[in-house]
Design an enzyme around this catalytic site. Structure first.
Site, PDB file in Angstrom:
ATOM      1  N   HIS A  84       0.826  -1.205   0.000  1.00  0.00           N
ATOM      2  CA  HIS A  84       0.000   0.000   0.000  1.00  0.00           C
ATOM      3  C   HIS A  84       0.862   1.259   0.000  1.00  0.00           C
ATOM      4  CE1 HIS A  84      -3.874  -2.027   1.710  1.00  0.00           C
ATOM      5  NE2 HIS A  84      -3.387  -2.648   0.638  1.00  0.00           N
ATOM      6  N   GLU A  86       0.611   3.914   1.809  1.00  0.00           N
ATOM      7  CA  GLU A  86       0.973   4.307   3.174  1.00  0.00           C
ATOM      8  C   GLU A  86       2.156   3.481   3.677  1.00  0.00           C
ATOM      9  OE1 GLU A  86      -3.641   4.447   2.953  1.00  0.00           O
ATOM     10  OE2 GLU A  86      -2.021   3.224   2.138  1.00  0.00           O
ATOM     11  N   CYS A 109      -6.440   1.701   5.357  1.00  0.00           N
ATOM     12  CA  CYS A 109      -7.094   0.441   5.706  1.00  0.00           C
ATOM     13  C   CYS A 109      -6.664   0.065   7.138  1.00  0.00           C
ATOM     14  CB  CYS A 109      -6.698  -0.652   4.709  1.00  0.00           C
ATOM     15  SG  CYS A 109      -5.006  -1.280   4.927  1.00  0.00           S
ATOM     16  N   CYS A 112      -2.814  -0.629   7.422  1.00  0.00           N
ATOM     17  CA  CYS A 112      -2.018   0.607   7.362  1.00  0.00           C
ATOM     18  C   CYS A 112      -2.225   1.455   8.618  1.00  0.00           C
ATOM     19  CB  CYS A 112      -2.363   1.401   6.109  1.00  0.00           C
ATOM     20  SG  CYS A 112      -1.781   0.616   4.593  1.00  0.00           S
TER      21      CYS A 112
END
Length: 159
Positions: A84, A86, A109, A112
């Site tokens: 991801h 992040e 999410c 993260c």
């Protein structure tokens, strides 16, 4: 000196525009996400976008496994091999993330969000929601300040 001074955008809009630009490097076929980590004095510490790890073929080359399997957004995250945005930004920032603001084109999410907590990010700014808002609840529970910017302010810039 000009008579009419042009309106200056806020720091949040300035940094979010940069996160949007970072998202353009994403190789995800479903959603391009961009993230930047900014220190409390306004220095960009790192950037990240979503895509497969270094050395692996990217989805824009091989197709999306989640689409092939009919997996809806926000479920079975472990099926996708992508990192991801992040996560990439936090990996690059390392301990420099502590006390910073994380700007992301989407709300983090749950996975993260846990990484954001351990990185000791002070604030998260985002534009768009994610299908699973459990990450928001984790961040709120831990006292992380959340700021959602108006998506309309960025129309035409988001993919």
């Amino acid at each position: 000196m000009p008579k009419h001074k042009q309106a200056r955008i806020s720091k949040d809009h300035y940094f979010m525009n940069i996160a949007i630009e970072v998202s353009r490097r994403s190789t995800c076929l479903r959603r391009q996400i961009g993230t930047i980590v900014v220190s409390d004095v306004g220095e960009i510490k790192s950037t990240g976008y979503n895509g497969n790890p270094r050395g692996l073929p990217h989805c824009d080359e091989i197709g999306c496994i989640r689409d092939k399997l009919g997996i809806p957004s926000g479920t079975r995250l472990e099926t996708c091999t992508a990192v991801h945005a992040e996560q990439n930004a936090l990996i690059q920032a390392g301990t420099n993330a502590r006390g910073s603001t994380l700007y992301s084109t989407i709300v983090p999410c749950p996975i993260c969000a846990r990484m954001i907590l351990n990185a000791q990010i002070a604030r998260v700014v985002y534009i768009d929601d994610y299908s699973d808002l459990a990450g928001v609840e984790l961040l709120k529970q831990a006292g992380i300040k959340l700021t959602k910017l108006n998506k309309k302010d960025f129309e035409g810039r988001l993919k």
